[in-house]
Scaffold this motif. Structure first.
Motif, PDB file in Angstrom:
ATOM      1  N   VAL A   6     -30.199 -42.452  -4.067  1.00 38.19           N
ATOM      2  CA  VAL A   6     -30.745 -41.015  -3.806  1.00 38.19           C
ATOM      3  C   VAL A   6     -29.819 -40.058  -4.359  1.00 38.19           C
ATOM      4  O   VAL A   6     -30.245 -38.902  -5.240  1.00 38.19           O
ATOM      5  N   MET A   7     -28.510 -40.156  -4.230  1.00 39.96           N
ATOM      6  CA  MET A   7     -27.601 -39.036  -4.725  1.00 39.96           C
ATOM      7  C   MET A   7     -27.289 -39.035  -6.093  1.00 39.96           C
ATOM      8  O   MET A   7     -26.637 -38.195  -6.784  1.00 39.96           O
ATOM      9  N   ASN A   8     -27.733 -40.137  -6.691  1.00 40.61           N
ATOM     10  CA  ASN A   8     -27.466 -40.111  -8.133  1.00 40.61           C
ATOM     11  C   ASN A   8     -28.110 -38.913  -9.001  1.00 40.61           C
ATOM     12  O   ASN A   8     -27.528 -38.127  -9.578  1.00 40.61           O
ATOM     13  N   SER A   9     -29.315 -38.638  -8.484  1.00 35.06           N
ATOM     14  CA  SER A   9     -30.267 -37.533  -8.773  1.00 35.06           C
ATOM     15  C   SER A   9     -29.497 -36.310  -8.315  1.00 35.06           C
ATOM     16  O   SER A   9     -29.354 -35.308  -8.938  1.00 35.06           O
ATOM     17  N   GLY A  10     -28.796 -36.407  -7.037  1.00 32.78           N
ATOM     18  CA  GLY A  10     -28.074 -35.111  -6.613  1.00 32.78           C
ATOM     19  C   GLY A  10     -26.833 -34.880  -7.516  1.00 32.78           C
ATOM     20  O   GLY A  10     -26.673 -33.717  -7.694  1.00 32.78           O
ATOM     21  N   TYR A  11     -26.223 -35.783  -7.665  1.00 35.19           N
ATOM     22  CA  TYR A  11     -24.960 -35.587  -8.628  1.00 35.19           C
ATOM     23  C   TYR A  11     -25.419 -35.113  -9.969  1.00 35.19           C
ATOM     24  O   TYR A  11     -24.903 -34.237 -10.556  1.00 35.19           O
ATOM     25  N   ALA A  12     -26.475 -35.513 -10.519  1.00 34.68           N
ATOM     26  CA  ALA A  12     -26.902 -35.311 -11.888  1.00 34.68           C
ATOM     27  C   ALA A  12     -27.460 -33.681 -11.833  1.00 34.68           C
ATOM     28  O   ALA A  12     -26.981 -33.067 -12.655  1.00 34.68           O
ATOM     29  N   MET A  13     -27.901 -33.392 -10.746  1.00 35.87           N
ATOM     30  CA  MET A  13     -28.284 -31.778 -10.689  1.00 35.87           C
ATOM     31  C   MET A  13     -27.005 -30.977 -10.440  1.00 35.87           C
ATOM     32  O   MET A  13     -26.734 -29.852 -11.001  1.00 35.87           O
ATOM     33  N   LEU A  14     -25.988 -31.602  -9.500  1.00 36.87           N
ATOM     34  CA  LEU A  14     -24.719 -30.924  -9.402  1.00 36.87           C
ATOM     35  C   LEU A  14     -24.126 -30.593 -10.710  1.00 36.87           C
ATOM     36  O   LEU A  14     -23.283 -29.673 -11.031  1.00 36.87           O
ATOM     37  N   HIS A  15     -24.265 -31.764 -11.565  1.00 37.80           N
ATOM     38  CA  HIS A  15     -23.221 -31.683 -12.763  1.00 37.80           C
ATOM     39  C   HIS A  15     -23.726 -30.636 -13.787  1.00 37.80           C
ATOM     40  O   HIS A  15     -23.039 -30.029 -14.362  1.00 37.80           O
ATOM     41  N   GLU A  16     -25.101 -30.595 -13.679  1.00 34.33           N
ATOM     42  CA  GLU A  16     -25.882 -29.216 -14.571  1.00 34.33           C
ATOM     43  C   GLU A  16     -25.432 -28.052 -13.772  1.00 34.33           C
ATOM     44  O   GLU A  16     -24.965 -26.958 -14.618  1.00 34.33           O
ATOM     45  N   ALA A  17     -25.406 -27.898 -12.476  1.00 37.74           N
ATOM     46  CA  ALA A  17     -24.745 -26.616 -12.112  1.00 37.74           C
ATOM     47  C   ALA A  17     -23.400 -26.333 -12.309  1.00 37.74           C
ATOM     48  O   ALA A  17     -22.843 -25.126 -12.531  1.00 37.74           O
ATOM     49  N   GLU A  18     -22.424 -27.478 -12.449  1.00 37.26           N
ATOM     50  CA  GLU A  18     -21.006 -27.186 -12.999  1.00 37.26           C
ATOM     51  C   GLU A  18     -21.232 -26.507 -14.233  1.00 37.26           C
ATOM     52  O   GLU A  18     -20.158 -25.749 -14.640  1.00 37.26           O
ATOM     53  N   PHE A  44     -17.947 -26.853  -3.848  1.00 35.62           N
ATOM     54  CA  PHE A  44     -18.299 -26.732  -5.339  1.00 35.62           C
ATOM     55  C   PHE A  44     -17.361 -26.252  -6.461  1.00 35.62           C
ATOM     56  O   PHE A  44     -17.314 -26.830  -7.555  1.00 35.62           O
ATOM     57  N   HIS A  45     -16.685 -25.159  -6.195  1.00 37.33           N
ATOM     58  CA  HIS A  45     -15.895 -24.617  -7.075  1.00 37.33           C
ATOM     59  C   HIS A  45     -14.665 -25.615  -7.344  1.00 37.33           C
ATOM     60  O   HIS A  45     -14.145 -25.665  -8.515  1.00 37.33           O
ATOM     61  N   LEU A  46     -14.005 -26.250  -6.647  1.00 35.45           N
ATOM     62  CA  LEU A  46     -13.202 -27.336  -6.751  1.00 35.45           C
ATOM     63  C   LEU A  46     -13.656 -28.540  -7.746  1.00 35.45           C
ATOM     64  O   LEU A  46     -12.923 -28.946  -8.639  1.00 35.45           O
ATOM     65  N   ILE A  47     -14.868 -28.905  -7.412  1.00 32.76           N
ATOM     66  CA  ILE A  47     -15.629 -29.769  -8.372  1.00 32.76           C
ATOM     67  C   ILE A  47     -15.840 -29.473  -9.649  1.00 32.76           C
ATOM     68  O   ILE A  47     -15.587 -30.165 -10.555  1.00 32.76           O
ATOM     69  N   ARG A  48     -16.316 -28.147  -9.634  1.00 32.68           N
ATOM     70  CA  ARG A  48     -16.580 -27.701 -10.847  1.00 32.68           C
ATOM     71  C   ARG A  48     -15.205 -27.256 -11.855  1.00 32.68           C
ATOM     72  O   ARG A  48     -15.042 -27.906 -12.989  1.00 32.68           O
ATOM     73  N   GLN A  49     -14.250 -26.882 -11.014  1.00 35.07           N
ATOM     74  CA  GLN A  49     -12.977 -26.720 -11.821  1.00 35.07           C
ATOM     75  C   GLN A  49     -12.288 -27.971 -12.385  1.00 35.07           C
ATOM     76  O   GLN A  49     -11.804 -28.184 -13.452  1.00 35.07           O
ATOM     77  N   GLY A  50     -12.470 -29.137 -11.318  1.00 34.26           N
ATOM     78  CA  GLY A  50     -11.833 -30.403 -11.814  1.00 34.26           C
ATOM     79  C   GLY A  50     -12.701 -30.851 -13.146  1.00 34.26           C
ATOM     80  O   GLY A  50     -12.386 -31.443 -14.143  1.00 34.26           O
ATOM     81  N   HIS A  51     -14.262 -30.812 -13.045  1.00 31.01           N
ATOM     82  CA  HIS A  51     -15.109 -31.412 -14.014  1.00 31.01           C
ATOM     83  C   HIS A  51     -14.844 -30.359 -15.515  1.00 31.01           C
ATOM     84  O   HIS A  51     -14.460 -31.252 -16.335  1.00 31.01           O
ATOM     85  N   ILE A  52     -14.569 -29.100 -15.367  1.00 27.41           N
ATOM     86  CA  ILE A  52     -14.440 -28.547 -16.487  1.00 27.41           C
ATOM     87  C   ILE A  52     -13.117 -28.723 -17.167  1.00 27.41           C
ATOM     88  O   ILE A  52     -12.942 -28.785 -18.215  1.00 27.41           O
ATOM     89  N   GLY A  53     -11.853 -29.060 -16.335  1.00 26.11           N
ATOM     90  CA  GLY A  53     -10.689 -29.327 -16.877  1.00 26.11           C
ATOM     91  C   GLY A  53     -10.866 -30.545 -17.455  1.00 26.11           C
ATOM     92  O   GLY A  53     -10.143 -31.055 -18.328  1.00 26.11           O
ATOM     93  N   HIS A  54     -11.801 -31.577 -16.801  1.00 28.60           N
ATOM     94  CA  HIS A  54     -11.863 -32.884 -17.531  1.00 28.60           C
ATOM     95  C   HIS A  54     -12.347 -32.776 -18.925  1.00 28.60           C
ATOM     96  O   HIS A  54     -11.733 -33.574 -19.814  1.00 28.60           O
ATOM     97  N   HIS A  55     -13.029 -31.832 -19.248  1.00 26.86           N
ATOM     98  CA  HIS A  55     -13.699 -31.653 -20.588  1.00 26.86           C
ATOM     99  C   HIS A  55     -12.567 -31.089 -21.608  1.00 26.86           C
ATOM    100  O   HIS A  55     -12.590 -31.425 -22.703  1.00 26.86           O
TER     101      HIS A  55
END
Length: 85
Positions: A6-18, A44-55
């Motif tokens: 179920v959360m695979n779709s949830g994370y996909a949407m979270l990724h788009e929000a990031e 959310f802000h920590l997940i986004r920061q880490g993900h954008i930093g990854h890019h």
């Protein structure tokens, strides 16, 4: 197992929000991202920061911690020297 399916779709949407792509309205994007992040172990802000930093670091030596470089020895005594540079 159900959570993973179920959360695979949830994370996909979270990724788009990031990436600010989930919704054109920034407030909706932030709010839905924050709501989805409740299902994962970080705000959310920590997940986004880490993900954008990854890019930013993607395919760089800083993010190649799981690889060995040609001039490195894989093991130095009892410790792995996977991060040196």
């Amino acid at each position: 197992m159900a959570y993973g399916i179920v959360m695979n779709s949830g994370y996909a949407m979270l990724h788009e929000a990031e990436h600010n792509l989930l919704h054109a309205n920034a407030i909706v994007n932030q709010s839905v991202g924050a709501l989805l992040a409740l299902f994962f172990p970080a705000p959310f802000h920590l997940i986004r920061q880490g993900h954008i930093g990854h890019h930013v670091r993607n395919r760089s030596d800083d993010e190649a911690f799981d690889l060995y470089f040609e001039d490195e020895k894989p093991f130095s005594g009892n410790t792995c020297s996977c991060t040196g540079r």
